[in-house]
Design a protein around this motif. Sequence first.
Motif, PDB file in Angstrom:
ATOM      1  N   ASP A 252       0.842  -1.202   0.000  1.00 53.32           N
ATOM      2  CA  ASP A 252       0.000   0.000   0.000  1.00 53.32           C
ATOM      3  C   ASP A 252       0.873   1.246   0.000  1.00 53.32           C
TER       4      ASP A 252
ATOM      5  N   TYR B 186      -6.167   1.165   8.493  1.00 50.82           N
ATOM      6  CA  TYR B 186      -5.084   0.757   7.593  1.00 50.82           C
ATOM      7  C   TYR B 186      -3.764   1.306   8.118  1.00 50.82           C
TER       8      TYR B 186
ATOM      9  N   CYS C 134      -1.211   2.379   6.668  1.00 50.52           N
ATOM     10  CA  CYS C 134      -0.694   3.571   5.998  1.00 50.52           C
ATOM     11  C   CYS C 134      -1.588   4.785   6.240  1.00 50.52           C
ATOM     12  N   ARG C 135      -2.726   4.577   6.911  1.00 49.66           N
ATOM     13  CA  ARG C 135      -3.595   5.706   7.228  1.00 49.66           C
ATOM     14  C   ARG C 135      -4.150   5.522   8.643  1.00 49.66           C
TER      15      ARG C 135
ATOM     16  N   LEU D 280      -7.478   7.087  10.250  1.00 51.49           N
ATOM     17  CA  LEU D 280      -8.849   6.808   9.837  1.00 51.49           C
ATOM     18  C   LEU D 280      -9.264   5.425  10.318  1.00 51.49           C
TER      19      LEU D 280
ATOM     20  N   VAL E 109     -11.479   2.505  10.062  1.00 50.90           N
ATOM     21  CA  VAL E 109     -12.427   1.999   9.076  1.00 50.90           C
ATOM     22  C   VAL E 109     -13.478   1.104   9.735  1.00 50.90           C
TER      23      VAL E 109
ATOM     24  N   GLN F 114     -22.681   1.744   2.347  1.00 54.83           N
ATOM     25  CA  GLN F 114     -22.198   2.793   1.446  1.00 54.83           C
ATOM     26  C   GLN F 114     -20.844   2.439   0.839  1.00 54.83           C
ATOM     27  N   SER F 115     -20.581   3.058  -0.297  1.00 56.14           N
ATOM     28  CA  SER F 115     -19.256   2.925  -0.888  1.00 56.14           C
ATOM     29  C   SER F 115     -18.254   3.612   0.032  1.00 56.14           C
ATOM     30  N   GLY F 116     -17.139   2.948   0.280  1.00 54.87           N
ATOM     31  CA  GLY F 116     -16.148   3.509   1.202  1.00 54.87           C
ATOM     32  C   GLY F 116     -16.479   3.214   2.647  1.00 54.87           C
ATOM     33  N   GLY F 117     -17.520   2.384   2.870  1.00 56.29           N
ATOM     34  CA  GLY F 117     -17.946   2.103   4.235  1.00 56.29           C
ATOM     35  C   GLY F 117     -17.130   1.021   4.930  1.00 56.29           C
ATOM     36  N   GLY F 118     -16.296   0.302   4.170  1.00 55.48           N
ATOM     37  CA  GLY F 118     -15.435  -0.696   4.811  1.00 55.48           C
ATOM     38  C   GLY F 118     -15.789  -2.131   4.485  1.00 55.48           C
ATOM     39  N   LYS F 119     -16.586  -2.354   3.420  1.00 52.78           N
ATOM     40  CA  LYS F 119     -16.989  -3.727   3.093  1.00 52.78           C
ATOM     41  C   LYS F 119     -15.796  -4.539   2.578  1.00 52.78           C
ATOM     42  N   THR F 120     -15.040  -3.940   1.665  1.00 47.36           N
ATOM     43  CA  THR F 120     -13.873  -4.646   1.140  1.00 47.36           C
ATOM     44  C   THR F 120     -12.867  -4.903   2.258  1.00 47.36           C
ATOM     45  N   THR F 121     -12.815  -3.975   3.197  1.00 47.81           N
ATOM     46  CA  THR F 121     -11.912  -4.137   4.329  1.00 47.81           C
ATOM     47  C   THR F 121     -12.263  -5.392   5.128  1.00 47.81           C
TER      48      THR F 121
ATOM     49  N   TYR G  88      -4.564  -8.211   6.320  1.00 54.12           N
ATOM     50  CA  TYR G  88      -4.193  -7.376   7.459  1.00 54.12           C
ATOM     51  C   TYR G  88      -4.695  -8.077   8.720  1.00 54.12           C
TER      52      TYR G  88
HETATM   53  P1  ADP Z   1     -16.060  -0.348   0.494  1.00 52.39           P
HETATM   54  O1  ADP Z   1     -15.548  -1.644  -0.017  1.00 52.39           O
HETATM   55  O2  ADP Z   1     -17.181  -0.478   1.459  1.00 52.39           O
HETATM   56  O3  ADP Z   1     -16.426   0.589  -0.599  1.00 52.39           O
HETATM   57  P2  ADP Z   1     -13.379  -0.105   1.545  1.00 52.39           P
HETATM   58  O4  ADP Z   1     -13.315  -1.192   2.554  1.00 52.39           O
HETATM   59  O5  ADP Z   1     -12.738  -0.353   0.240  1.00 52.39           O
HETATM   60  O6  ADP Z   1     -14.891   0.341   1.330  1.00 52.39           O
HETATM   61  O7  ADP Z   1     -12.753   1.208   2.163  1.00 52.39           O
HETATM   62  C1  ADP Z   1     -13.061   1.671   3.444  1.00 52.39           C
HETATM   63  C2  ADP Z   1     -12.204   2.881   3.760  1.00 52.39           C
HETATM   64  O8  ADP Z   1     -10.854   2.485   3.864  1.00 52.39           O
HETATM   65  C3  ADP Z   1     -12.251   3.980   2.702  1.00 52.39           C
HETATM   66  O9  ADP Z   1     -12.276   5.203   3.392  1.00 52.39           O
HETATM   67  C4  ADP Z   1     -10.968   3.810   1.946  1.00 52.39           C
HETATM   68  O10 ADP Z   1     -10.501   5.075   1.519  1.00 52.39           O
HETATM   69  C5  ADP Z   1     -10.049   3.204   2.974  1.00 52.39           C
HETATM   70  N1  ADP Z   1      -9.099   2.266   2.356  1.00 52.39           N
HETATM   71  C6  ADP Z   1      -9.399   1.215   1.569  1.00 52.39           C
HETATM   72  N2  ADP Z   1      -8.295   0.533   1.221  1.00 52.39           N
HETATM   73  C7  ADP Z   1      -7.270   1.166   1.808  1.00 52.39           C
HETATM   74  C8  ADP Z   1      -5.867   0.939   1.836  1.00 52.39           C
HETATM   75  N3  ADP Z   1      -5.305  -0.085   1.191  1.00 52.39           N
HETATM   76  N4  ADP Z   1      -5.110   1.801   2.529  1.00 52.39           N
HETATM   77  C9  ADP Z   1      -5.665   2.815   3.203  1.00 52.39           C
HETATM   78  N5  ADP Z   1      -6.955   3.087   3.225  1.00 52.39           N
HETATM   79  C10 ADP Z   1      -7.783   2.274   2.534  1.00 52.39           C
END
Ligand code: ADP
Length: 612
Positions: free
Chosen positions: A135, A372, A374-375, A378, A380, A399-406, A415
């Motif tokens: 990342d 994350y 690297c951030r 924030l 998540v 919502q998009s950006g809500g943390g689903k992929t996380t 992680y």
């Molecule tokens: P979703 O899949 O629900 O749209 P994500 O899980 O992708 O959301 O992202 C959740 C939050 O984490 C967002 O604010 C995104 O900017 C942040 N984010 C996602 N991937 C990374 C990453 N690899 N490094 C830092 N921040 C991330």
Amino acid sequence: VALCEAEAAPPARSGPGVVEPRFNWKLFWQFLRPHLLVLGAAIVLALGAALVNVQIPLLLGQLVEIVAKYTRDHVGSFLTESRNLSTHLLILYGLQGLLTFGYLALLSRIGEHMAADMRRALFSNLLRQDIAFFDAKKTGQLVSRLTTDVQEFKSSFKLAISQGLRSCTQVAGCLVSLSMLSTRLTLLLMVATPALMGAGTLMGSALRKLSRQCQEQVARATGVADEALGNVRTVRAFAMEQREEERYAAELGGSRCKAEELGRGIALFQGLSSIAFNCMVLGTLFIGGSLVAGQQLTGGDLMSFLVASQTVQRSMANLSVLFGQVVRGLSAGTRVFEYMTLSPCIPLSGGHCIPKEHLRGAITFHNVSFSYPCRPGLQVLRDFTLTLPPGKIVALVGQSGGGKTTVASLLERFYDPTAGMVTLDGQDLRALDPSWLRGQVIGFISQEPVLFGTTVMENIRFGKPGASDEEVYAAAREANAHEFITSFPEGYNTVVGERGATLSGGQKQRLALARALIKQPSVLILDEATSALDSESERLVQEALDRASAGRTVLVIAHRLSTVRGAHQIVVMAHGRVCEVSWGPGSRSGGWHGFGHGHRGTGGSAEPCEGL
Ligand code: ADP
Ligand code: MG
């Protein structure tokens, strides 16, 4: 852990307060050790060549002495007198050539072996790093450590041994013979040479700085070209060719100016140094000549002196160039070794596996918090609690950006949670073998699947390296992909292009599904697998997904309701928490309550689920 945290920070730039990594001599020794014998032989040959080089001026002086005698006295035969000496010289020349060939060949053998070993070690360690590491880093940077930096280190290593050893020996040897020839002249030379070398070094360092600036400018221009060519579709779609051309031309112009300046600097340096060298020759001839006139020196000795002093000067000039090269090589080596010693926080393997017959596939997130690396500012996920019952389909919406992929990334153990834990059948993921978890338990389909630039067959087999052709066909059928694959003229041997560029979105998605299904995973994660597809491809993919979901624990991530119609349970997340759980239409245990009327989730927050 401290190492990982340091690495996770934004890329460290050299500056005040940042500790520059040091060259790792211990690691270098490990790469060098297997070649010590060959290196010893190379050093012996190089020393031999240097010693031969010291002999040559002395013999040349003797030859000149014979010539002088013959011109003066005209007695005896010049040929007979000089024959011995000439043969001797020829033999030395031959020997020198042979020795030079020998040590250069040996050194290049060592250099190539070491470079290959270093590349292999670095590549293997890079592949092992945490996702968080990638990342924070640019791929281009990592690749350039593998290529340019190793290359640079190798050439300065070779140069340091060959040139360095040779020049040092020659300087020492020639200084000895010089002082034997004439102490006075040697003393004069010892005063003049360092002064000139000092001036040369000053100019040289200015030139090196210019050369570095020049390289940076060239890299900037290359970056512009790389970006434009790599994203040519976007450039074309915005009709931006003209602007990209101008951008490239501007950077190119800058690099041309710098390169010209560097060229002028080098030209000036060469001009001045040629004047300096010639003046030294003239000075030596003048002073030496007066010594010869005063009978304190023979003409032949003066000749020897001239040649030997030229050898000293050339060697010292080589050494000063070499110094710059070695400094550059060491910093390249530091960059290479830096990532070789880095160890990831999450190992690739180790830990225990649950035997296949006992694996149920129940997954629970217990009060998981995550930001994350690297951030870190924030958060998540906050106190996220979710249970995926074995064999059931759970849809996760939000919502998009809500943390689903996380959530999916934590399940894949890309992680580790900052707080709380994720369990599989009641066991903490951190205690389980990550490669078993990823390779055999979890199948992961992402929103934008990436294929490799090989055949369809190889791409599917990527999911299970030893799979037979029949297994590949079965997985492709299960993923609704067999039909379109066999419609290609080359069938399963079709090459899919870089990153799968020659396939449509739906086809890529179905190949990715086949690649995940071939490993017969107990848990399937579908991260918005159909959201980028048109309705016809969505139907095909959805049909395959429905079939593949039977009997597996499935986490479907979606923002569209159509995707979640088969789910047993629908979980809504907002602000990093589960805020609602509803029993979906696929559930036998409860009716469809729709959004907003379901049970409060276990994460139990008071925040409303907005924006759905
Ligand atoms: P979703 O899949 O629900 O749209 P994500 O899980 O992708 O959301 O992202 C959740 C939050 O984490 C967002 O604010 C995104 O900017 C942040 N984010 C996602 N991937 C990374 C990453 N690899 N490094 C830092 N921040 C991330
Ligand atoms: Mg996402």
